[in-house]
Design a protein around this motif. Structure first.
Motif, short mmCIF file in Angstrom:
data_model
loop_
_atom_site.label_atom_id
_atom_site.label_comp_id
_atom_site.label_asym_id
_atom_site.label_seq_id
_atom_site.Cartn_x
_atom_site.Cartn_y
_atom_site.Cartn_z
N MET A 33 0.82 -1.20 0.00
CA MET A 33 0.00 0.00 0.00
C MET A 33 0.87 1.26 0.00
SD MET A 33 -3.28 -0.71 2.46
CE MET A 33 -3.95 0.86 1.90
N ASP A 34 0.24 2.37 -0.36
CA ASP A 34 0.91 3.66 -0.36
C ASP A 34 0.22 4.60 0.62
OD1 ASP A 34 2.77 5.54 -1.04
OD2 ASP A 34 2.20 5.67 -3.15
N SER A 35 0.88 5.69 0.96
CA SER A 35 0.35 6.63 1.94
C SER A 35 0.69 8.06 1.51
CB SER A 35 0.94 6.35 3.33
OG SER A 35 0.69 7.43 4.22
N PRO A 36 -0.17 9.03 1.83
CA PRO A 36 0.13 10.42 1.50
C PRO A 36 1.01 11.12 2.53
CG PRO A 36 -2.04 10.30 2.48
CD PRO A 36 -1.54 8.88 2.40
N VAL A 37 1.33 10.46 3.63
CA VAL A 37 2.09 11.09 4.71
C VAL A 37 3.57 11.22 4.34
CG1 VAL A 37 2.80 10.86 7.12
CG2 VAL A 37 0.46 10.28 6.45
N MET A 38 4.14 12.37 4.60
CA MET A 38 5.54 12.64 4.29
C MET A 38 6.37 12.74 5.57
SD MET A 38 5.41 13.03 0.93
CE MET A 38 4.05 13.22 -0.23
N GLY A 39 7.68 12.55 5.41
CA GLY A 39 8.61 12.83 6.49
C GLY A 39 9.16 14.24 6.35
N ARG A 40 10.17 14.55 7.12
CA ARG A 40 10.81 15.85 7.00
C ARG A 40 11.48 15.98 5.64
NH1 ARG A 40 12.32 14.33 12.20
NH2 ARG A 40 14.35 13.65 11.41
N PRO A 41 11.53 17.18 5.06
CA PRO A 41 12.21 17.34 3.77
C PRO A 41 13.65 16.81 3.84
CG PRO A 41 10.98 19.33 4.32
CD PRO A 41 10.90 18.44 5.53
N GLY A 42 14.02 16.04 2.86
CA GLY A 42 15.35 15.44 2.85
C GLY A 42 15.40 14.04 3.43
N THR A 43 14.28 13.54 3.94
CA THR A 43 14.25 12.19 4.49
C THR A 43 14.44 11.16 3.37
OG1 THR A 43 12.76 12.82 6.29
CG2 THR A 43 12.87 10.49 5.74
N VAL A 44 15.38 10.24 3.57
CA VAL A 44 15.66 9.19 2.59
C VAL A 44 15.40 7.83 3.24
CG1 VAL A 44 17.41 8.13 1.11
CG2 VAL A 44 17.40 10.62 1.46
N ARG A 45 14.66 6.98 2.55
CA ARG A 45 14.42 5.61 3.01
C ARG A 45 14.98 4.64 1.98
NH1 ARG A 45 9.86 8.27 2.78
NH2 ARG A 45 9.13 9.30 4.66
N VAL A 46 15.84 3.76 2.41
CA VAL A 46 16.40 2.73 1.55
C VAL A 46 16.11 1.38 2.19
CG1 VAL A 46 18.49 1.80 0.48
CG2 VAL A 46 18.23 4.27 0.76
N GLY A 47 15.61 0.43 1.42
CA GLY A 47 15.25 -0.84 2.03
C GLY A 47 15.20 -1.98 1.04
N SER A 48 15.00 -3.17 1.59
CA SER A 48 14.83 -4.38 0.79
C SER A 48 13.70 -5.19 1.41
CB SER A 48 16.12 -5.20 0.74
OG SER A 48 16.51 -5.60 2.04
N SER A 81 13.23 5.83 -1.37
CA SER A 81 12.22 6.88 -1.40
C SER A 81 12.83 8.14 -0.78
CB SER A 81 10.97 6.45 -0.62
OG SER A 81 10.04 7.51 -0.52
N VAL A 82 12.59 9.29 -1.41
CA VAL A 82 13.14 10.56 -0.93
C VAL A 82 12.00 11.56 -0.80
CG1 VAL A 82 14.81 12.40 -1.34
CG2 VAL A 82 15.31 10.08 -2.14
N ASP A 83 11.80 12.10 0.40
CA ASP A 83 10.82 13.15 0.61
C ASP A 83 11.50 14.48 0.32
OD1 ASP A 83 9.06 11.19 1.35
OD2 ASP A 83 9.32 11.51 3.50
#
Length: 220
Positions: A33-48, A81-83
């Motif tokens: 699923m996806d979500s409209p909620v964002m983190g702080r500007p510049g937040t980077v998520r990397v995962g597997s 993913s990058v906010d």
């Protein structure tokens, strides 16, 4: 292991993607699923993410099960993913995996390789009380192994609406979108075309930002 599978196995199936659950690397979402909620500007998520699927594709003949076209499937996803701002986020996801044990040799594709990579974006609309809504758009690139149910021959797009309502530790999510593609005509009295994707889920934050319990229903 994946490379050796690619070199030895066959791929006799169709060039279509049967993937149902793909991670979006948005914060606090049930898988798929996806979500409209964002983190702080510049937040980077990397995962597997690694998943095993049992019988994701079954052949039926006049309402009778004729066997598993894809019997066992192991898929992994790498993503980032990058906010970029408080309202806008971008992402990239690459699937890779393999499958084995087909029961329908004429249609099976016991092989391994890449799935179709995707680039996507989210945009957050103005909040209304506990409700956060937004828009999503994803573009799938035909990188996947052909004739193996891992990828398609042409690009396709997905766009839709997102919503998340927060009530204390409980969040309710909705993800409604359309996947647009050209028609794929099979010899099994079935034509695959564009899809309406309807998904709903819930998240219970047991330990905020550390542990949560998630549930989701994914449908097409």
């Amino acid at each position: 292991m994946i490379l050796s599978l690619c070199g030895l196995a066959r791929a006799d199936g169709y060039s279509t993607d049967i993937e149902l659950a793909r991670p979006t690397y948005s914060p606090g979402t049930p898988i798929g699923m996806d979500s409209p909620v964002m983190g702080r500007p510049g937040t980077v998520r990397v995962g597997s993410w690694l998943q095993y699927e049992r019988d994701p594709l079954i052949l039926y003949e006049v309402d009778r099960e004729a066997g598993s076209v894809v019997a066992n499937r192991l898929m992994g996803h790498l993503g980032v993913s990058v906010d970029l701002t408080r309202k806008f986020s971008a992402r990239f996801v690459l699937p890779i995996g393999g499958q084995w044990g087909t029961e329908v040799d004429a249609l099976g594709a016991d092989t391994g390789g890449l799935g179709d990579a995707s680039i996507g974006a989210r945009y957050q609309l103005p909040k209304l009380g506990p409700l956060t809504s937004g828009l999503r758009a994803d573009f799938y690139l035909p990188f996947g192994t052909h004739s193996a149910y891992l990828g398609e021959e042409n690009p396709r797009g997905q766009g839709g609406l997102l919503a998340e309502a927060q009530f204390g530790p409980l969040a309710l999510l909705a993800d409604l979108s359309v996947i647009g593609r050209g028609q794929l005509v099979t010899d099994q009295d079935f034509t695959l075309g564009s899809e309406l994707v309807m998904q709903g889920g819930a998240r219970l934050d047991v330990w905020p930002e550390n542990i949560s319990i998630n549930a989701a229903i994914l449908s097409r």
